[in-house]
Design an enzyme around this catalytic site. Structure first.
Site, mmCIF file in Angstrom:
data_model
loop_
_atom_site.group_PDB
_atom_site.id
_atom_site.type_symbol
_atom_site.label_atom_id
_atom_site.label_comp_id
_atom_site.label_asym_id
_atom_site.label_seq_id
_atom_site.Cartn_x
_atom_site.Cartn_y
_atom_site.Cartn_z
ATOM 1 N N ARG A 1 -1.134 8.562 -6.429
ATOM 2 C CA ARG A 1 0.280 8.138 -6.331
ATOM 3 C C ARG A 1 1.170 8.971 -7.268
ATOM 4 O O ARG A 1 2.091 8.438 -7.900
ATOM 5 C CB ARG A 1 0.431 6.648 -6.666
ATOM 6 C CG ARG A 1 -0.248 5.708 -5.691
ATOM 7 C CD ARG A 1 0.398 5.804 -4.307
ATOM 8 N NE ARG A 1 0.017 4.699 -3.470
ATOM 9 C CZ ARG A 1 -1.061 4.696 -2.659
ATOM 10 N NH1 ARG A 1 -1.837 5.751 -2.585
ATOM 11 N NH2 ARG A 1 -1.337 3.644 -1.900
ATOM 12 N N SER B 1 2.081 -2.104 -1.627
ATOM 13 C CA SER B 1 1.516 -2.398 -2.958
ATOM 14 C C SER B 1 2.627 -2.352 -3.995
ATOM 15 O O SER B 1 3.354 -1.362 -4.084
ATOM 16 C CB SER B 1 0.481 -1.347 -3.341
ATOM 17 O OG SER B 1 -0.575 -1.339 -2.429
ATOM 18 N N GLU C 1 4.434 0.379 -8.769
ATOM 19 C CA GLU C 1 4.196 1.549 -7.921
ATOM 20 C C GLU C 1 5.457 2.106 -7.246
ATOM 21 O O GLU C 1 5.696 3.298 -7.266
ATOM 22 C CB GLU C 1 3.117 1.209 -6.882
ATOM 23 C CG GLU C 1 2.509 2.417 -6.191
ATOM 24 C CD GLU C 1 3.202 2.755 -4.885
ATOM 25 O OE1 GLU C 1 3.056 3.894 -4.415
ATOM 26 O OE2 GLU C 1 3.911 1.899 -4.327
HETATM 27 N N1 EPU Z 1 -8.875 -7.513 -3.167
HETATM 28 C C1 EPU Z 1 -9.063 -8.847 -3.386
HETATM 29 N N2 EPU Z 1 -7.990 -9.656 -3.262
HETATM 30 C C2 EPU Z 1 -6.754 -9.212 -2.949
HETATM 31 C C3 EPU Z 1 -6.570 -7.825 -2.724
HETATM 32 C C4 EPU Z 1 -7.647 -6.988 -2.837
HETATM 33 O O1 EPU Z 1 -10.165 -9.306 -3.685
HETATM 34 O O2 EPU Z 1 -5.837 -10.009 -2.863
HETATM 35 C C5 EPU Z 1 -10.043 -6.615 -3.219
HETATM 36 C C6 EPU Z 1 -10.454 -6.160 -1.806
HETATM 37 O O3 EPU Z 1 -11.328 -7.071 -1.192
HETATM 38 C C7 EPU Z 1 -11.086 -4.810 -2.079
HETATM 39 C C8 EPU Z 1 -10.288 -4.283 -3.269
HETATM 40 O O4 EPU Z 1 -9.694 -5.413 -3.904
HETATM 41 O O5 EPU Z 1 -12.420 -4.989 -2.467
HETATM 42 C C9 EPU Z 1 -9.243 -3.271 -2.884
HETATM 43 O O6 EPU Z 1 -8.362 -3.856 -1.928
HETATM 44 P P1 EPU Z 1 -7.749 -3.009 -0.697
HETATM 45 O O7 EPU Z 1 -8.829 -2.334 0.036
HETATM 46 O O8 EPU Z 1 -6.865 -3.930 0.066
HETATM 47 O O9 EPU Z 1 -6.924 -1.875 -1.399
HETATM 48 P P2 EPU Z 1 -5.950 -1.831 -2.656
HETATM 49 O O10 EPU Z 1 -6.625 -1.066 -3.743
HETATM 50 O O11 EPU Z 1 -5.469 -3.201 -3.010
HETATM 51 C C10 EPU Z 1 -4.883 0.443 -1.994
HETATM 52 C C11 EPU Z 1 -3.516 1.035 -1.766
HETATM 53 C C12 EPU Z 1 -2.958 0.572 -0.438
HETATM 54 C C13 EPU Z 1 -3.914 1.013 0.679
HETATM 55 C C14 EPU Z 1 -5.290 0.403 0.403
HETATM 56 C C15 EPU Z 1 -6.341 0.826 1.383
HETATM 57 C C16 EPU Z 1 -2.594 1.324 -3.996
HETATM 58 C C17 EPU Z 1 -1.542 0.914 -4.985
HETATM 59 N N3 EPU Z 1 -2.621 0.650 -2.858
HETATM 60 O O12 EPU Z 1 -4.724 -0.982 -2.091
HETATM 61 O O13 EPU Z 1 -1.719 1.222 -0.242
HETATM 62 O O14 EPU Z 1 -3.451 0.607 1.935
HETATM 63 O O15 EPU Z 1 -5.730 0.813 -0.923
HETATM 64 O O16 EPU Z 1 -6.806 2.098 1.072
HETATM 65 O O17 EPU Z 1 -3.350 2.242 -4.271
HETATM 66 C C18 EPU Z 1 0.625 0.961 -0.582
HETATM 67 O O18 EPU Z 1 0.555 1.896 -1.375
HETATM 68 O O19 EPU Z 1 1.713 0.381 -0.351
HETATM 69 C C19 EPU Z 1 -0.584 0.481 0.057
HETATM 70 C C20 EPU Z 1 -0.583 -0.585 0.843
#
Ligand code: EPU
Length: 333
Positions: free
Chosen positions: A157, A230, A325
């Protein structure tokens, strides 16, 4: 004052003294020099922007540059796209042409010009993996310049554009794609979704379908429910810190990020029981705790209070400071 609230997906009040639409690179070269020292703000799709001060006493620039020019070198495709295109439309158009690479990045809201700014990323792929070159207007040099991907300082990012807020205006982005599929299905949720829907794990169009389904199930549609995706960055920490946390919270999801470890902030917020927590019109999203939503009645103070609560709770339990972010106009404190 020009009313711009509806050009942002979070729907916090936003008015500006003037707005200038830029429809071509020539248009930019003619209009920009006189704005070099004026207060200015660049607004693309408005889907990664938090407006905390409702009145902006300057000019809002809207880069509505459209071009879609392809050059082929064997199986490699170099596609120059104008900053004003919707990112998701570009992804779908490339897949229709059989130019592969962007499938994991389907359904990300916003415009092309913003993609290099925060090096958009999802499901194991980032823009940097397919960005070849960016054409920019440099307000400091008052000139159009080209920067190759290696000069853009891409990170999680992060980019040179984030390091120098207000200095550059993205005009076009040249993507590097391929006619040969290179499926990246290492991200657990994608494999599960492909299997669930009986889709092929080697067809980029099927991968895009799976990504679209996952996003639709977890992330609120910004058209229906105001949000900016996010709200916080996942913290990236030295491996000793990650190991210490893992010993105390064995279920915390971790990802390698170079020599460091990225920790899932959404998991931490969820673990703290904050899903659904509401302050005025703002809430922590029920399906993805990294996302904050506005029910349409929220104001900047509600958001400030909710952000402060999430950050102080994470700090108290995990000892980590969450960084916001999206781009901010105005301040949280
Ligand atoms: N998780 C939870 N509870 C929650 C959310 C997440 O337990 O409420 C756990 C999930 O089960 C998973 C881990 O945390 O094991 C990561 O969650 P997720 O795969 O949803 O990804 P994230 O790290 O929360 C990032 C990006 C997203 C992108 C996803 C998928 C950032 C700031 N965000 O989210 O990007 O879609 O990975 O790759 O890096 C965005 O930037 O607006 C965005 C949506």
């Amino acid at each position: 004052m020009f009313e711009l609230t509806d050009l942002t997906t979070l729907k916090l009040p936003f008015r500006a003294a003037s707005i200038l639409k830029l429809s071509s690179i020539e248009n930019v070269c003619v209009s920009m020099p006189e704005l070099a020292s004026a207060p200015r703000f660049i607004l693309g799709g408005g889907s990664n922007l938090v407006v905390l001060e409702p009145e902006f006493e300057g000019v809002v620039l809207r880069p509505e540059i459209h071009c879609f020019e392809m050059n082929e070198a064997g199986s490699e495709i170099f596609l120059e796209v104008g900053a004003g295109h919707q990112w998701h439309e570009v992804v779908m158009r490339t897949l229709e042409h059989g130019w592969y690479g962007l499938e994991n990045l389907a359904l990300i809201p916003g415009w092309m010009g913003a993609a290099p700014l925060q090096n958009i990323g999802a499901y194991g792929v980032e823009l940097k993996d397919h960005c070849y070159r960016v054409k920019l207007y440099d307000f400091e040099e008052q000139a159009v310049i080209d920067l190759d991907a290696s000069e853009l300082h891409f990170g999680y990012r992060h980019s040179i554009l984030k390091e120098n807020p207000g200095r550059f205006l993205v005009l076009t982005v040249t993507l590097k794609l391929s006619t040969v599929p290179n499926p990246r299905v290492g991200y657990g949720a994608i494999t599960e979704e492909l299997e669930k829907q009986g889709l092929s794990s080697t067809d980029p169009c099927d991968i895009a379908k799976a990504v679209i389904s996952i996003r639709q199930s977890k992330l609120p549609d910004p058209v229906m429910t105001p949000n900016v995706g996010s709200f916080f960055k996942n913290p990236v920490v030295p491996s000793e810190v990650a190991e210490r946390l893992k010993a105390e919270f064995p279920e915390i999801p971790t990802y390698a990020d170079g020599a460091q470890i990225k920790l899932a902030a959404g998991w931490m917020i969820d673990h703290l029981g904050l899903k659904g927590h509401q302050v005025g019109g703002f809430s922590v999203h029920n399906h993805q705790a990294l996302v904050l939503t506005n029910d349409g009645t929220g104001n900047a103070d509600d958001l400030r209070e909710l952000v402060a609560l999430v950050r102080s709770s994470v700090k108290a339990t995990f000892g980590l400071s969450l960084a916001v972010e999206p781009t901010q106009l105005g301040h949280f404190n």
